[in-house]
Design a protein around this motif. Structure first.
Motif, PDB file in Angstrom:
ATOM      1  N   ASP A 512       8.365  71.577 -32.881  1.00  0.00           N
ATOM      2  CA  ASP A 512       8.668  71.519 -34.313  1.00  0.00           C
ATOM      3  C   ASP A 512       8.959  72.913 -34.881  1.00  0.00           C
ATOM      4  O   ASP A 512       8.078  73.782 -34.891  1.00  0.00           O
ATOM      5  CB  ASP A 512       7.487  70.884 -35.059  1.00  0.00           C
ATOM      6  CG  ASP A 512       7.872  70.442 -36.462  1.00  0.00           C
ATOM      7  OD1 ASP A 512       8.930  70.885 -36.955  1.00  0.00           O
ATOM      8  OD2 ASP A 512       7.123  69.647 -37.057  1.00  0.00           O
ATOM      9  N   PRO A 513      10.190  73.152 -35.383  1.00  0.00           N
ATOM     10  CA  PRO A 513      10.509  74.462 -35.982  1.00  0.00           C
ATOM     11  C   PRO A 513       9.873  74.642 -37.363  1.00  0.00           C
ATOM     12  O   PRO A 513       9.792  75.759 -37.866  1.00  0.00           O
ATOM     13  CB  PRO A 513      12.038  74.436 -36.082  1.00  0.00           C
ATOM     14  CG  PRO A 513      12.377  72.984 -36.185  1.00  0.00           C
ATOM     15  CD  PRO A 513      11.348  72.246 -35.386  1.00  0.00           C
ATOM     16  N   ASN A 514       9.430  73.524 -37.966  1.00  0.00           N
ATOM     17  CA  ASN A 514       8.849  73.573 -39.311  1.00  0.00           C
ATOM     18  C   ASN A 514       7.322  73.566 -39.183  1.00  0.00           C
ATOM     19  O   ASN A 514       6.697  72.525 -39.011  1.00  0.00           O
ATOM     20  CB  ASN A 514       9.333  72.361 -40.116  1.00  0.00           C
ATOM     21  CG  ASN A 514       8.926  72.445 -41.578  1.00  0.00           C
ATOM     22  OD1 ASN A 514       7.953  73.103 -41.925  1.00  0.00           O
ATOM     23  ND2 ASN A 514       9.676  71.765 -42.429  1.00  0.00           N
ATOM     24  N   SER A 515       6.703  74.735 -39.270  1.00  0.00           N
ATOM     25  CA  SER A 515       5.257  74.845 -39.056  1.00  0.00           C
ATOM     26  C   SER A 515       4.452  74.144 -40.148  1.00  0.00           C
ATOM     27  O   SER A 515       3.391  73.573 -39.885  1.00  0.00           O
ATOM     28  CB  SER A 515       4.842  76.315 -38.970  1.00  0.00           C
ATOM     29  OG  SER A 515       5.215  76.996 -40.158  1.00  0.00           O
ATOM     30  N   SER A 516       4.953  74.176 -41.396  1.00  0.00           N
ATOM     31  CA  SER A 516       4.212  73.526 -42.490  1.00  0.00           C
ATOM     32  C   SER A 516       4.175  72.012 -42.289  1.00  0.00           C
ATOM     33  O   SER A 516       3.181  71.353 -42.603  1.00  0.00           O
ATOM     34  CB  SER A 516       4.843  73.861 -43.840  1.00  0.00           C
ATOM     35  OG  SER A 516       6.192  73.421 -43.886  1.00  0.00           O
ATOM     36  N   ARG A 517       5.262  71.458 -41.758  1.00  0.00           N
ATOM     37  CA  ARG A 517       5.282  70.021 -41.478  1.00  0.00           C
ATOM     38  C   ARG A 517       4.250  69.674 -40.414  1.00  0.00           C
ATOM     39  O   ARG A 517       3.504  68.693 -40.538  1.00  0.00           O
ATOM     40  CB  ARG A 517       6.676  69.588 -41.023  1.00  0.00           C
ATOM     41  CG  ARG A 517       6.761  68.115 -40.608  1.00  0.00           C
ATOM     42  CD  ARG A 517       8.183  67.702 -40.315  1.00  0.00           C
ATOM     43  NE  ARG A 517       8.808  68.567 -39.316  1.00  0.00           N
ATOM     44  CZ  ARG A 517      10.129  68.618 -39.095  1.00  0.00           C
ATOM     45  NH1 ARG A 517      10.948  67.870 -39.810  1.00  0.00           N
ATOM     46  NH2 ARG A 517      10.622  69.431 -38.174  1.00  0.00           N
ATOM     47  N   PHE A 518       4.204  70.511 -39.348  1.00  0.00           N
ATOM     48  CA  PHE A 518       3.236  70.238 -38.284  1.00  0.00           C
ATOM     49  C   PHE A 518       1.799  70.325 -38.805  1.00  0.00           C
ATOM     50  O   PHE A 518       0.956  69.496 -38.475  1.00  0.00           O
ATOM     51  CB  PHE A 518       3.416  71.214 -37.121  1.00  0.00           C
ATOM     52  CG  PHE A 518       2.319  71.103 -36.102  1.00  0.00           C
ATOM     53  CD1 PHE A 518       2.309  70.055 -35.196  1.00  0.00           C
ATOM     54  CD2 PHE A 518       1.266  72.017 -36.090  1.00  0.00           C
ATOM     55  CE1 PHE A 518       1.271  69.923 -34.280  1.00  0.00           C
ATOM     56  CE2 PHE A 518       0.233  71.890 -35.175  1.00  0.00           C
ATOM     57  CZ  PHE A 518       0.240  70.840 -34.265  1.00  0.00           C
ATOM     58  N   LEU A 519       1.529  71.342 -39.643  1.00  0.00           N
ATOM     59  CA  LEU A 519       0.174  71.497 -40.184  1.00  0.00           C
ATOM     60  C   LEU A 519      -0.223  70.291 -41.033  1.00  0.00           C
ATOM     61  O   LEU A 519      -1.375  69.847 -41.007  1.00  0.00           O
ATOM     62  CB  LEU A 519       0.089  72.784 -41.018  1.00  0.00           C
ATOM     63  CG  LEU A 519       0.132  74.091 -40.216  1.00  0.00           C
ATOM     64  CD1 LEU A 519       0.234  75.285 -41.153  1.00  0.00           C
ATOM     65  CD2 LEU A 519      -1.105  74.218 -39.326  1.00  0.00           C
TER      66      LEU A 519
END
Length: 591
Positions: A512-519
């Motif tokens: 996942d390039p979007n870290s906020s989404r993963f968090l």
């Protein structure tokens, strides 16, 4: 010789009244005895003479045979066992009438006679006289009613139909009643029964076609009955009541019925009987709506609207002062009943979508599993989980909109209450899932599938149901009961599960390039699993404490002394002349 005095008669002890013992009680006596209970113990428990119990046990083989032969369990007399085409026809006709009564379809004598003749024509070819004739006379029908225990079934001269004029006037009558007692949309509830063939597929699928041609693969007629309901506001969806024909299905081994996402009950015909409905009303419905009112700061004042089904007791209104029960006019269910105006159709569509999605997932894995394999392994426990999840998916908008005909003053939106947008979307998703399974079905097939749960059973269906019943009884008798350990948590398996979840999340994090989404996803999963982590920590602490207690107990035990114990023997002396005397033995003595 003088007659016996009254005092002598009194001293002879109390006279035991004669009791009629039906087949159901006789079977209980046989099962108790086979379970290891003594003859005298059974007699005391049931307040019967020991000789009576002994006679019943001596006749146990014949009793079992008659129960197998579908004899009414309330029958008190075992008559000569009947056989032949007429006997088989009557068994199938009984199943058909039970189904029609459950669906509240009015029965006329002419309809029953026509069905009896139709079934007879289909079954007589299996017997020695294929040219036999059967006249469904009035006399035969009266005898059949008595044999099949249909004493209370009302047979009309002509089937009734819904009166639209009465239905049009009823909402105004109900509105005045609601205003008089001051009910709000949150305080008005409706419930309705519906049958569900939980293992049925749309007719054009190859599995459905195979079921019609392959012997032994006809489970689609396995039916259960659900009681679904909610309030007019749509914000209180009642926990479903589910009635199944088996009290202890094999799929429930190791599973507690209390923890099921439905209220599970059993009935031999999978009916919601008067006793079951009364139990639901007192012990399940009233506590659930009282809790809803308390949590939402609403006065506990409830109106429950139900139809005039045979299983709905007329005295329901007497059970609780805060719950008023209103019965719909006869034969107006199809026109007025809110749950029948779209809720049940939406629920069944969601149920089909869930089963199709599971089939896609099962066949996508590298297990070599086919759709045929998945459908054969699909059991009643999995169906119950899907039923609960499908019921969750029915929206508040749908639950509110279906009250348009009965209580239009409470409806927020008037768009598409019969088959709202949700239904159409679900139907489209089912078609797409079917394409992944290489099944050729369209939205019309989905509509037909939803409606087919209320179709009349064909003669072929009746024969399949009877064959399945006999097979189930035979398997139950031959089955060796294996006591399985109930499901429980253990720290080793839980630790493994958490490691696998962490490993899967780590893979998503790498991609996942979007870290906020993963968090955000990670937090959501942590919150969801919090209850399991709490159980894991508690069990781990308990295990550590147990190990510590064992260690303490071991260390506190008195150590075994290794030092030499004082001896009664004389200590050896340095003086060589100081020799200990040796006692003589018989072998060393001299004569």
């Amino acid at each position: 010789m003088p007659g016996k005095r009254s005092s002598d008669i009194m001293s002879a002890g109390p006279v035991r009244k004669r009791k009629k013992i039906d087949l159901e009680q006789k079977m209980k006596i046989v099962k108790k005895y086979e379970g290891g209970q003594s003859l005298s113990s059974i007699a005391r428990e049931l307040d019967l003479a020991t000789s009576t119990v002994k006679s019943i046990l001596n006749d146990s083989a014949r009793i079992k045979e008659h129960v197998k032969g579908s004899a009414p369990l309330k029958s008190t007399v075992i008559t000569k066992q009947r056989s032949g085409a007429i006997y088989e026809m009557e068994k199938l006709l009984t199943i058909w009438m039970d189904d029609q009564i459950q669906k509240r379809v009015p029965l006329s004598l002419m309809i029953i006679q026509a069905k009896a003749k139709s079934i007879f024509e289909d079954v007589k070819g299996k017997y020695s006289d294929p040219n036999a004739k059967f006249v469904a006379s009035h006399g035969w029908f009266n005898r059949f009613k008595q044999r099949a225990n249909f004493h209370n079934v009302k047979v009309s001269g002509e089937a009734a139909s819904a009166d639209t004029k009465v239905a049009e006037k009823y909402p105004e009558v109900l509105r005045k009643l609601i205003e008089e007692y001051g009910y709000t949309a949150q305080q008005i509830f409706n419930v309705n029964e519906t049958g569900l063939f939980w293992k049925k597929m749309p007719d054009r699928t190859y599995i459905s076609k195979e079921e019609k041609t392959t012997p032994g693969f006809k489970a689609v007629k396995d039916k259960l009955t659900l009681l679904l309901g909610g309030n007019a506001a749509g914000d209180c969806k009642l926990k479903p009541l589910l009635v199944y024909h088996s009290e202890n299905p094999r799929a429930f081994k190791g599973i507690s019925e209390v923890n099921l996402p439905v209220h599970f009950r059993s009935d031999r015909k999978a009916w919601i009987t008067m006793a079951l409905f009364e139990d639901w009303f007192i012990n399940l419905f009233i506590p659930e709506v009282e809790k809803f009112c308390r949590e939402n700061d609403i006065p506990f004042k409830i109106m429950l609207i139900v139809d005039n089904a045979p299983g709905h007791p007329a005295h329901l209104d007497d059970f609780h002062p805060n719950v008023k029960v209103v019965f719909l006019p006869l034969n107006k269910t199809s026109i007025l009943q809110p749950m029948a105006q779209g809720v049940i159709a939406n629920f069944k569509a969601c149920y089909l979508r869930r089963t199709f999605a599971q089939a896609v997932e099962a066949t996508d894995r590298e297990t070599g599993k086919t759709l045929h394999d998945f459908w054969k392994s699909y059991n009643i426990y999995q169906a119950i989980i899907n039923i609960a999840k499908a019921w969750e998916e029915v929206t508040q908008v749908c639950l509110n909109a279906v009250w348009k005909k009965m209580c239009p003053q409470f409806v927020h939106s008037f768009k598409g209450f019969e088959k709202d947008k949700t239904y159409e979307e679900v139907a489209d998703e089912i078609v797409k899932l079917a394409e992944q399974l290489e099944l050729e079905i369209d939205v019309g097939d989905v509509d037909q599938f939803i409606e087919s749960h209320g179709d009349e059973l064909s003669n072929e269906d009746l024969m399949e149901l009877e064959a399945a019943k006999v097979k189930e009884q035979t398997e139950a008798e031959d089955e060796v009961e294996v006591v399985e350990e109930p499901r429980h948590f253990n720290t080793k398996e839980m630790a493994l599960a958490f490691r696998e979840i962490d490993s899967a999340l780590a893979r998503f994090e790498k991609m996942d390039p979007n870290s906020s989404r993963f968090l955000k996803v990670n937090r959501g999963i942590d919150e969801t699993l919090a209850c399991y982590r709490q159980i894991y920590e508690e069990k781990k602490k308990a295990t550590i404490q147990l190990s510590f207690n064992k260690f303490v107990m071991k260390t506190e035990q008195p150590a075994t002394s290794t030092s030499p114990q004082p001896s009664t023997a004389k200590a050896p002396s340095d003086n060589p002349n100081d020799v200990m005397p040796v006692s003589s033995s018989p072998s060393s003595s001299t004569n």
